[in-house]
Design a protein around this motif. Sequence first.
Motif, PDB file in Angstrom:
ATOM      1  N   ARG A  19    -107.810   6.064  -8.973  1.00 43.49           N
ATOM      2  CA  ARG A  19    -108.738   6.582  -7.572  1.00 43.49           C
ATOM      3  C   ARG A  19    -107.911   7.273  -6.251  1.00 43.49           C
ATOM      4  NH1 ARG A  19    -110.245   0.790  -5.339  1.00 43.49           N
ATOM      5  NH2 ARG A  19    -110.797   0.183  -6.899  1.00 43.49           N
ATOM      6  N   GLY A  20    -106.902   7.606  -7.417  1.00 51.37           N
ATOM      7  CA  GLY A  20    -105.379   8.926  -6.466  1.00 51.37           C
ATOM      8  C   GLY A  20    -104.260   8.292  -5.534  1.00 51.37           C
ATOM      9  N   THR A  21    -103.654   8.101  -5.547  1.00 53.77           N
ATOM     10  CA  THR A  21    -102.304   7.460  -4.471  1.00 53.77           C
ATOM     11  C   THR A  21    -101.230   8.589  -4.291  1.00 53.77           C
ATOM     12  OG1 THR A  21    -102.021   6.076  -3.604  1.00 53.77           O
ATOM     13  CG2 THR A  21    -101.528   5.698  -5.773  1.00 53.77           C
ATOM     14  N   ARG A  22    -100.848   8.629  -3.378  1.00 48.88           N
ATOM     15  CA  ARG A  22     -99.659   9.622  -2.841  1.00 48.88           C
ATOM     16  C   ARG A  22     -98.735   8.911  -2.381  1.00 48.88           C
ATOM     17  NH1 ARG A  22     -99.878  14.332  -2.221  1.00 48.88           N
ATOM     18  NH2 ARG A  22     -97.798  15.053  -1.397  1.00 48.88           N
ATOM     19  N   ARG A  23     -97.074   8.751  -3.433  1.00 49.12           N
ATOM     20  CA  ARG A  23     -96.703   7.757  -3.360  1.00 49.12           C
ATOM     21  C   ARG A  23     -95.776   7.689  -1.912  1.00 49.12           C
ATOM     22  NH1 ARG A  23     -90.308   8.597  -5.954  1.00 49.12           N
ATOM     23  NH2 ARG A  23     -90.117   7.074  -5.842  1.00 49.12           N
ATOM     24  N   GLU A  24     -96.250   8.283  -1.057  1.00 50.30           N
ATOM     25  CA  GLU A  24     -95.517   8.176   0.696  1.00 50.30           C
ATOM     26  C   GLU A  24     -97.051   7.152   1.529  1.00 50.30           C
ATOM     27  OE1 GLU A  24     -97.366  12.189   0.492  1.00 50.30           O
ATOM     28  OE2 GLU A  24     -95.344  11.534  -0.382  1.00 50.30           O
ATOM     29  N   ASN A  25     -98.046   6.969   0.770  1.00 52.56           N
ATOM     30  CA  ASN A  25     -98.919   6.122   0.598  1.00 52.56           C
ATOM     31  C   ASN A  25     -99.524   4.606   0.238  1.00 52.56           C
ATOM     32  OD1 ASN A  25     -99.343   8.205   2.750  1.00 52.56           O
ATOM     33  ND2 ASN A  25    -101.009   9.229   2.691  1.00 52.56           N
ATOM     34  N   ALA A  26     -98.497   4.403  -0.761  1.00 49.63           N
ATOM     35  CA  ALA A  26     -98.544   3.456  -2.219  1.00 49.63           C
ATOM     36  C   ALA A  26     -99.101   2.684  -1.027  1.00 49.63           C
ATOM     37  CB  ALA A  26     -97.911   3.565  -2.923  1.00 49.63           C
ATOM     38  N   THR A  27     -99.545   1.622  -1.989  1.00 50.44           N
ATOM     39  CA  THR A  27     -99.883   0.436  -1.702  1.00 50.44           C
ATOM     40  C   THR A  27     -99.156  -0.168  -1.765  1.00 50.44           C
ATOM     41  OG1 THR A  27    -101.743   0.161  -3.336  1.00 50.44           O
ATOM     42  CG2 THR A  27    -102.442   0.658  -0.781  1.00 50.44           C
ATOM     43  N   ALA A  28     -99.325  -1.831  -0.991  1.00 48.63           N
ATOM     44  CA  ALA A  28     -97.514  -2.676  -1.186  1.00 48.63           C
ATOM     45  C   ALA A  28     -98.537  -3.121  -2.777  1.00 48.63           C
ATOM     46  CB  ALA A  28     -98.096  -4.198  -0.181  1.00 48.63           C
ATOM     47  N   CYS A  29     -99.614  -3.074  -2.928  1.00 49.27           N
ATOM     48  CA  CYS A  29    -100.089  -3.440  -4.529  1.00 49.27           C
ATOM     49  C   CYS A  29     -99.298  -2.134  -5.428  1.00 49.27           C
ATOM     50  CB  CYS A  29    -101.780  -3.754  -4.587  1.00 49.27           C
ATOM     51  SG  CYS A  29    -102.237  -3.981  -6.541  1.00 49.27           S
ATOM     52  N   VAL A  30     -99.602  -1.009  -5.617  1.00 43.33           N
ATOM     53  CA  VAL A  30     -98.682  -0.579  -6.382  1.00 43.33           C
ATOM     54  C   VAL A  30     -97.186  -0.813  -5.877  1.00 43.33           C
ATOM     55  CG1 VAL A  30     -98.528   2.043  -6.810  1.00 43.33           C
ATOM     56  CG2 VAL A  30    -100.743   1.618  -6.362  1.00 43.33           C
ATOM     57  N   GLY A  31     -96.974  -0.289  -5.114  1.00 43.10           N
ATOM     58  CA  GLY A  31     -95.392  -0.479  -4.639  1.00 43.10           C
ATOM     59  C   GLY A  31     -95.105  -2.086  -5.472  1.00 43.10           C
ATOM     60  N   ARG A  32     -95.104  -2.759  -5.580  1.00 45.39           N
ATOM     61  CA  ARG A  32     -94.788  -3.963  -6.092  1.00 45.39           C
ATOM     62  C   ARG A  32     -95.443  -4.022  -7.678  1.00 45.39           C
ATOM     63  NH1 ARG A  32     -97.953  -7.035  -2.968  1.00 45.39           N
ATOM     64  NH2 ARG A  32    -100.164  -6.843  -4.035  1.00 45.39           N
ATOM     65  N   ASN A  33     -95.738  -3.009  -8.376  1.00 46.08           N
ATOM     66  CA  ASN A  33     -95.849  -3.234  -9.732  1.00 46.08           C
ATOM     67  C   ASN A  33     -96.173  -1.854 -10.279  1.00 46.08           C
ATOM     68  OD1 ASN A  33     -97.672  -6.272 -10.203  1.00 46.08           O
ATOM     69  ND2 ASN A  33     -98.157  -5.196  -8.502  1.00 46.08           N
ATOM     70  N   ALA A  34     -94.769  -0.838  -9.316  1.00 46.77           N
ATOM     71  CA  ALA A  34     -94.717   0.477 -10.062  1.00 46.77           C
ATOM     72  C   ALA A  34     -93.632   0.658 -10.977  1.00 46.77           C
ATOM     73  CB  ALA A  34     -94.073   1.723  -8.809  1.00 46.77           C
ATOM     74  N   LYS A  35     -92.682  -0.014 -10.494  1.00 49.64           N
ATOM     75  CA  LYS A  35     -91.527   0.050 -11.354  1.00 49.64           C
ATOM     76  C   LYS A  35     -91.603  -0.441 -13.304  1.00 49.64           C
ATOM     77  CE  LYS A  35     -86.800  -1.820 -11.929  1.00 49.64           C
ATOM     78  NZ  LYS A  35     -85.405  -2.109 -11.508  1.00 49.64           N
ATOM     79  N   ARG A  36     -92.773  -1.690 -13.143  1.00 49.38           N
ATOM     80  CA  ARG A  36     -92.502  -2.204 -14.491  1.00 49.38           C
ATOM     81  C   ARG A  36     -93.904  -1.242 -15.459  1.00 49.38           C
ATOM     82  NH1 ARG A  36     -96.215  -6.341 -17.260  1.00 49.38           N
ATOM     83  NH2 ARG A  36     -95.146  -6.974 -18.944  1.00 49.38           N
ATOM     84  N   LEU A  37     -95.238  -0.678 -14.088  1.00 54.69           N
ATOM     85  CA  LEU A  37     -95.785   0.118 -15.138  1.00 54.69           C
ATOM     86  C   LEU A  37     -95.284   1.624 -15.360  1.00 54.69           C
ATOM     87  CD1 LEU A  37     -98.489  -1.054 -12.694  1.00 54.69           C
ATOM     88  CD2 LEU A  37     -98.808  -1.323 -14.769  1.00 54.69           C
ATOM     89  N   ALA A  38     -94.349   1.913 -14.579  1.00 57.70           N
ATOM     90  CA  ALA A  38     -93.667   3.139 -15.440  1.00 57.70           C
ATOM     91  C   ALA A  38     -92.430   2.840 -15.937  1.00 57.70           C
ATOM     92  CB  ALA A  38     -92.552   3.221 -14.186  1.00 57.70           C
ATOM     93  N   GLY A  39     -92.330   1.430 -15.987  1.00 56.23           N
ATOM     94  CA  GLY A  39     -91.772   0.978 -17.988  1.00 56.23           C
ATOM     95  C   GLY A  39     -92.111   1.347 -18.865  1.00 56.23           C
ATOM     96  N   LEU A  40     -93.320   1.147 -18.765  1.00 54.84           N
ATOM     97  CA  LEU A  40     -94.525   0.412 -19.439  1.00 54.84           C
ATOM     98  C   LEU A  40     -95.097   1.863 -19.679  1.00 54.84           C
ATOM     99  CD1 LEU A  40     -95.935  -3.252 -18.868  1.00 54.84           C
ATOM    100  CD2 LEU A  40     -94.618  -2.443 -21.156  1.00 54.84           C
TER     101      LEU A  40
END
Length: 123
Positions: A19-40
Motif C-alpha cells: 500500500r505504500g509506507t515510508r521508512r520513517e513512518n513505517a508501522t510497528a508491523c513492518v518494523g518487526r518484520n522488515a529484516k526477515r522480509l528484506a533477507g528473503l
Amino acid sequence: MKNEKLTTDEFDALELVRRGTRRENATACVGRNAKRLAGLKMIEYARDGRILLTEKGQQVLFLRRCVEAMRALADDAQAQVPGDVLQFLSSKSHVAAREEGGYALTEKGRESLADIAHQEKKR
C-alpha cells in the motif's frame, strides 16, 4: 527457497508495504518484520528511504490472494473474488462459472486446495 513460510504478521507487513509506507513512518508491523522480509528479498529499501515491495513479494501476495479466494469459493460459490485473481484461477482451470451465477472450484482446484492444506499441515 528454504524456510520461506511466512507468518500472518509477515503477510500483513507485506500488504502494508504494498500500500505504500515510508521508512520513517513505517508501522510497528513492518518494523518487526522488515529484516526477515528484506533477507528473503521480498522488500527492499529505496535510496530515498521508502520501503518497496519486490517482484517476489508481489508474487507471494498474489498467490496468497489466490489461495484465500479458492478457500472462499469452496465455502460459498457467491463469494466475492477480485478480478485479477478470478482471471488467473480461470486460466489455470481452478474455477469455472456456474449457470446459477458465481463460481465453483473445479476438480483441479479442489485437488490444489487439498494439496495446499496437506503442505500446511506438514509444516
